[in-house]
Structures are given as C-alpha cells and as structure tokens.
Design an enzyme around this catalytic site. Structure first.
Site, PDB file in Angstrom:
ATOM      1  N   LYS A 321      31.932  68.758  33.274  1.00 53.93           N
ATOM      2  CA  LYS A 321      32.751  69.966  33.182  1.00 53.93           C
ATOM      3  C   LYS A 321      32.028  71.151  33.803  1.00 53.93           C
ATOM      4  O   LYS A 321      30.805  71.176  33.937  1.00 53.93           O
ATOM      5  CB  LYS A 321      33.060  70.277  31.705  1.00 53.93           C
ATOM      6  CG  LYS A 321      33.826  69.168  30.992  1.00 53.93           C
ATOM      7  CD  LYS A 321      35.250  69.037  31.532  1.00 53.93           C
ATOM      8  CE  LYS A 321      36.005  67.908  30.853  1.00 53.93           C
ATOM      9  NZ  LYS A 321      35.658  66.571  31.356  1.00 53.93           N
ATOM     10  N   ASP A 322      32.822  72.169  34.140  1.00 49.72           N
ATOM     11  CA  ASP A 322      32.298  73.386  34.748  1.00 49.72           C
ATOM     12  C   ASP A 322      31.231  74.030  33.880  1.00 49.72           C
ATOM     13  O   ASP A 322      31.216  73.882  32.660  1.00 49.72           O
ATOM     14  CB  ASP A 322      33.420  74.420  34.946  1.00 49.72           C
ATOM     15  CG  ASP A 322      34.316  74.058  36.115  1.00 49.72           C
ATOM     16  OD1 ASP A 322      33.946  73.162  36.882  1.00 49.72           O
ATOM     17  OD2 ASP A 322      35.380  74.680  36.246  1.00 49.72           O
ATOM     18  N   LYS A 323      30.372  74.790  34.540  1.00 49.35           N
ATOM     19  CA  LYS A 323      29.346  75.529  33.808  1.00 49.35           C
ATOM     20  C   LYS A 323      29.881  76.872  33.341  1.00 49.35           C
ATOM     21  O   LYS A 323      29.900  77.162  32.152  1.00 49.35           O
ATOM     22  CB  LYS A 323      28.121  75.739  34.684  1.00 49.35           C
ATOM     23  CG  LYS A 323      27.060  76.576  33.995  1.00 49.35           C
ATOM     24  CD  LYS A 323      25.745  76.466  34.703  1.00 49.35           C
ATOM     25  CE  LYS A 323      24.663  77.091  33.843  1.00 49.35           C
ATOM     26  NZ  LYS A 323      23.329  76.768  34.314  1.00 49.35           N
TER      27      LYS A 323
END
Length: 690
Positions: A321-323
């Site tokens: 998942k995105d940071k």
C-alpha cells in the site's frame, strides 16, 4: 552582510535541502505530494494563490506525534517508531498548523549543512532532470471535459485506502479484542508476583528503571512455576518479554523490553527467549488487520518484525500500500499470538492491529480483489459543473490504465533504463546506472557515495559514505566488495529479488505505456480488427466482423515477454520495432539468468472504477480533517461536519474502487487533466511564482 536576494536564496536552499533530506527515498516506493502549503510558505505566497498544485514526490517517512492524527504538522520520527528522545527535522509552513516560529528549520543534532552554497541549484533546477509523463509514454486522455487544479495529498489523511479482500469485502479495523484460548487464559497474578516485583516491572515497562532488565528468582523451581511466572509478566506488563536464565545454581525469570532502542541494543547479544510450544488446535497463522499512517507496507512489516524480534519473512500480505496515506489491509503472521501483536498497540505510533483470528494458511500476494480509495483534493478551482462532468466521465468511461509515475523513479536515471540494461545482459551498464552520479534531487549521503564511486571505483570506500546500508546502492556496493567488480552478476544478486525484478518490470511498464498511447492514437476508443481480448486466460485477436461485439473496455494489451501474443494490427509490429531500437529481440525474451526471463502478461487498456461517489465540500479551516478514519470511529469521535456552504475553501472528495495493480493517480489525472510528474508540476509552480 549578504544582499537580501542572496539571503533569500540561502534560506530557500537550506529549506529545500532539508525537505529532500527528510523525504527522498527509493524510486520503487510510490509517491507523495510536495504540497503547495510548503511551497507557499517558502515563497511567502498565500496557499489560495496557487493555480496548480499536484506536485508529486517520492513518499517520505514523517510521523505524527499521536495516534489520533494531530494533522497540523507532519514530522519525521526516529527509525524505531518511538517518540522518546527523538530529534526531528521540523518544517513549518503556512496552513501546516505549526506551533513554532514561522519559517523555522530545526536541524538534527550533528547533521551537516548540505547544499547551502549560494550557487546551489533551486528546487525547480534540481527537478528539471526528472521525468515527465511524456517520457514514460503517458500521453492520452479519454474524457473531453475541461481540467481543473487542486491539491492532492496536502495531508496524508486526504488519501485513505482500504483493501478489498478476496471474498469481496472491504477491510476495516473495527475490533481490537484479542481471541482467547486455553493458552492465553488469564491468570491470577496476585499469588505469583510480589508487590515489589510488580513495581520493578512497571518501572521497567515505562522506561523508568535504569536497569535493562528485571530478574525474578524462581522459588521452589518447577516447570509449572516458571511457566506461571512467564505468563504473569506478559499478561500484566504488555511489551515485556521473558526468558529463563541459570545463575549461581538457581533459575531466574528475566524480564526485558520486547522492543525499543535501548532494549534492542542491549538484548540483541543475549540468547533469544525460549520458544513455547504452539497449541495444536490453533491455526499456525494469526490473521489481523493492519492500520497504518504514513508508512508503506514493507516499512511497516520491518518495524513490526523489529519490535517482535522476528524475521520479516514470517509476515504475509496480499498487496503493498501507499506510504503517504492512511491504509488498512490484512496481514498474517506465522506463530505469533494475537496477544503479542496486540501489545504492539501500546508501543507504536500511528499503527493499530486488530480483528485477530487464527487460520491455517498465510496470505498470498495478489489474492485481493482490489482497493477502495477515499481521496480528498483540496482547494479545487473547478466549477460544480466541471466537477460533475469529470466524475461522470470517470464513472461511465473510466481512464487509461497507465502505469503511474512512481513506477519509474524520480531521479535523472529512470528505473526502466536499468531494467533495459539487465535484459540486454549489459552488467557494467547496470552497475554504472545504479551507482553513477546524477543531477537532481537526492540525499546528501547518496551524492557523496556516488562521487566517491566515480572517483575511486572502490566499493568499500563508497560504502563508508553511506550511513544507510539497506538502500539498493548500499546492497550493490556490499556485493561488489564481497565478490569483486568482475563478478557484477553475483554482486547484483545481493539486492533482494523483488527489488531486482522491479527494474525489469519498470521496463515492461515503459513499453506498455508507449504502446497503449500508440494504440489509442491509431484507433481511438473502439475495438478494431487485430485487437486482443481475453477468453479465460488466453488472449485472442478479434476479426473485423467481431469488432462490433466488443468495446474498448474488453481490449487488453500485452506486457512484452516470451509467452504472450501481440496485436495483429500495426501496433503489434510497433512492439517489435521499439524493442529492436533498445537492442532486444521480441522473439527471444528468455534471459540467460532465469529470474530475468520475461514471460509477459496482459493488461486492460481502460479501467472503469466501481462504486464512484463524490461531493464538493466547502470549509473555512484548512487544517480540518475531511475524512473519518477507522481509528477515530473506534475511539467514538464524530465524523467531520461542514456546516458552512460558503466556506473559503472548496475540496473534492472522491470515493471509488479499483482492481489490483491499478494506479489511483492515473484516475485522478483523468479528472484533473494534469501531468502528475514532479518535474512538470515544479516547473509550472515555479513559472507562476516568477
């Protein structure tokens, strides 16, 4: 005394270098938004004056100082995730909610001043060496509406991602209770630990004890008595680990911190705690929901494994998942109890673990059905009519399924160039591309490492310039130091496999983006003879008579490889031409090294998001959160309310779901009609500022 213009330039460069030092990371990890509030502060320009604000940046690692997001100021936290003793780089800016003096910069103690020379490049100058969408084949739009501007990811809480499980349910963190079985049953500690022992353990747990551990002598030593003591300490004092030691002919239960800087440093040399048997009637994997803020999945896994004192490979998950976001996903951990995992909720900041269950199987990459996104774009310039047209088109037509800019890195050396060199079997070029100096924005220690390599070609000397050895450059240099510069292939293999494969996947993505733009340029948004459609897992070309039976949403395009079919119209021939220019043979995509042989795959040309909803929100306070998180719901906090229809600011809130391996930024690009590259957005803002 310096002239005013020079002083201003020095302040700007100091701040810019700190931003880069605090935020730049591996090109493999997503993107973040270098927001307009930061630029407006640095240039003393009001936030609302910006006409274009989607400045994409590599995702950073700032943390906030509390679990319920204190969304006013994002700060970089120490690596171990704790707050104690941390010294942070603080960047204060308008609309950022700082409590410190305006424009202040606090430099980490002992840190060198970097890139402060009066002749240093400006941030825009540094970014001029980066990529634009055109460089990676992102050229076309499918909608006809007029684009508009807005700020994406002004706060990381403006980008919320919930995983969609393989059963099709949206994953939420909504239960923090721990499942109990006979192994975890509560014990009566009043008859096990003395008051003095409990006081010592409490002080140890709260870091008030100067000692690194507390030892409890076992009276009337039996295995049952030792087990009872172990259970008593762990149940009463979460975060403490125990082990048995023999001293002076007796046995002692030694309690110490399971995590934390001091504990990790002092306990690392000690033998690992004795492993207790895992109950036979319990599934081997503890499944749970991981809620995290502003950290990517691998960072989170590494941090959890560090605190649990286990290897990261006992964790499994379905997708990364995105940071720069708030994300919620499922993870599974091999033979770690729910109790131990739940203890971490008291140790870590901006993490929560919950919804525990024991299962017999791990999770596998790609098993998820997709992700649900809630995205807030602040300070939009579009009218309600523009917004309606844009979102209606996104819902009904969709967007081109391009690979996003984060796939290709942000430095002057794109990741697809490294991938191309690997496929060409040009290993000296691979080494040079990864290690050579390059213009643009990088951390100071990387710049010094590259300069040392260019000057000496000595991997050990270059390694000494790197305080962080886990980066790709450090891993390659260690390999070169160990195996020699004449054995680059083996040295390169010291880089983790997934990272190595990301280079060649980047090249595949680069080819795919260019070819899909060529396909839309040649034939538009309709199915034509020679296009490919999937029958099960097999791609077949369609005939002229069949073309009317399909729409553009049925068409797939191949990523190049030895086990795929190419379109039978002119775009299929263009694949071969493009690879030939790059010194590759489309009919021979098998590599001498098996890992780097590309089988290929198929990818939909257009994606139509599901469950698309939107609203335009008017608000006065730029600091106000516009999305309620799972943790806020658990804590009983009310959702944000917007009572002022005539607020100074307008934001677009979008909700939609996408399948795996699809880039939400490309959906947002279609809505805003804006180039999402760092280079382009920095140029546009710099031009406006002049």
């Amino acid at each position: 005394m310096l002239p005013a213009a020079r002083v201003q330039k020095k302040v700007w460069m100091l701040t810019a270098s700190r931003i880069l030092s605090a935020t730049w990371v591996s090109p493999f990890i997503g993107f973040r938004c270098l927001t307009a509030p930061l630029l407006s502060k640095l240039h003393a320009i009001p936030l609302r004056s910006f006409s274009l604000h989607m400045i994409m940046e590599q995702q950073a690692s700032p943390y906030l100082s509390g679990m319920a997001e204190k969304r006013a100021l994002e700060e970089e936290e120490e690596e171990d995730g704790t707050l104690a003793g941390s010294k942070r780089v603080k960047l204060e800016w308008e609309n950022g909610g700082s409590t410190a003096e305006e424009g202040s910069v606090e430099v980490k103690e002992g840190e060198e001043e970097e890139d402060e020379d009066s002749d240093s490049e400006s941030f825009a100058d540094m970014m001029k060496h980066g990529l634009t969408e055109m460089d990676v084949g992102i050229l076309k739009y499918v909608s006809t509406h007029e684009g508009f501007s807005g700020i994406l990811k002004e706060r990381y809480s403006d980008f919320v991602v919930h995983e969609i499980s393989k059963q099709g349910s949206v994953v939420h963190l909504d239960d923090l209770t721990v499942p109990m079985d006979a192994e975890d049953a509560p014990i009566d500690v009043s008859q096990v630990l003395t008051e003095e022992q409990k006081q010592d353990l409490e002080e140890l747990q709260q870091f008030k004890n100067k000692e690194s551990s507390v030892s409890i002598k076992v009276i009337e030593d039996t295995k049952e008595k030792r087990t009872l003591l172990h259970q008593a300490v762990k149940s009463l004092f979460p975060g403490l680990e125990t082990k048995t030691e023999e001293r002076d002919g007796g046995k002692y239960i030694v309690a110490y911190h399971a995590a934390g800087k001091r504990a990790l440093a002092e306990v690392s040399a000690a033998p690992a705690p004795r492993k207790h048997s895992w109950p036979k009637n319990r599934g081997s994997f503890c499944h749970c929901v991981l809620y995290k803020e502003n950290k990517d999945t691998m960072e989170a896994i590494n941090l959890l494994s560090k605190f649990l004192r286990v290897k990261p490979n006992i964790f499994s998950y379905m997708g990364t998942k995105d940071k720069r976001a708030i994300t919620v996903q499922q993870i599974a951990v091999l033979k770690i109890s729910a109790q131990r995992l739940a203890h971490l909720n008291k140790c870590l900041i901006n993490f929560r673990l919950g919804n525990f269950s024991y299962q017999k199987h791990p999770l596998k990459l790609g098993e998820l059905q997709g992700n649900q996104f809630t995205v807030v774009i602040r300070n939009i310039s579009g009218t309600d009519e523009q917004v309606h047209k844009a979102l209606t088109s996104l819902r009904d037509v969709g967007f081109i399924n391009y690979y996003g800019m984060q796939r290709f890195g942000t430095t002057a050396v794109p990741t697809y160039e490294v991938g191309r060199a690997i496929l060409q079997n040009n290993w000296k070029e691979v080494m040079d591309l990864i290690l050579k100096p390059r213009p643009g924005a990088e951390k100071g220690y990387l710049v010094r490492c590259r300069e040392e390599w260019a000057n000496s070609q000595d991997p050990e000397a270059a390694l000494k310039k790197l305080p962080v050895k886990r980066c790709v450059e450090g891993q390659l240099l260690r390999g070169l130091a160990k195996y020699g510069k004449n054995n680059i292939v083996t040295a390169f293999s010291t880089i983790p496999r997934n990272n190595r494969l990301m280079y060649i996947h980047s090249y595949q993505s680069y080819v795919w983006n260019n070819m899909v733009s060529r396909r839309i340029e040649e034939f538009g948004l309709k199915a034509v003879e020679g296009d490919l459609v999937l029958h099960g897992a097999t791609a077949v070309p369609i005939s002229a008579s069949e073309a009317n039976q399909y729409s553009i949403h049925d068409i797939v395009m191949p990523l190049p490889g030895f086990d795929v079919m190419y379109p039978t119209h002119k775009v299929g021939a263009a694949y071969g031409e493009m690879l030939q220019v790059d010194g590759l043979d489309i009919d021979n995509m098998k590599h001498k090294i098996r890992d780097y042989s590309l089988s290929g795959a198929y990818r939909k040309v257009l994606i139509r998001p599901k469950d698309v909803h939107w609203e335009v929100i008017a608000y006065d306070d730029p600091k106000i959160p516009l999305v309620q998180t799972d943790v806020e719901k658990l804590e009983g906090k009310p959702p944000p309310t917007f009572s002022n229809a005539d607020g100074k600011f307008r934001a677009l809130r979008m909700d939609f779901s996408l399948p795996p391996s699809t880039y939400a930024t490309m959906a947002i690009r279609e809505v805003l009609k804006m180039d999402t590259s760092i280079k382009k957005q920095t140029q546009l803002n710099t031009i406006w500022l002049r």
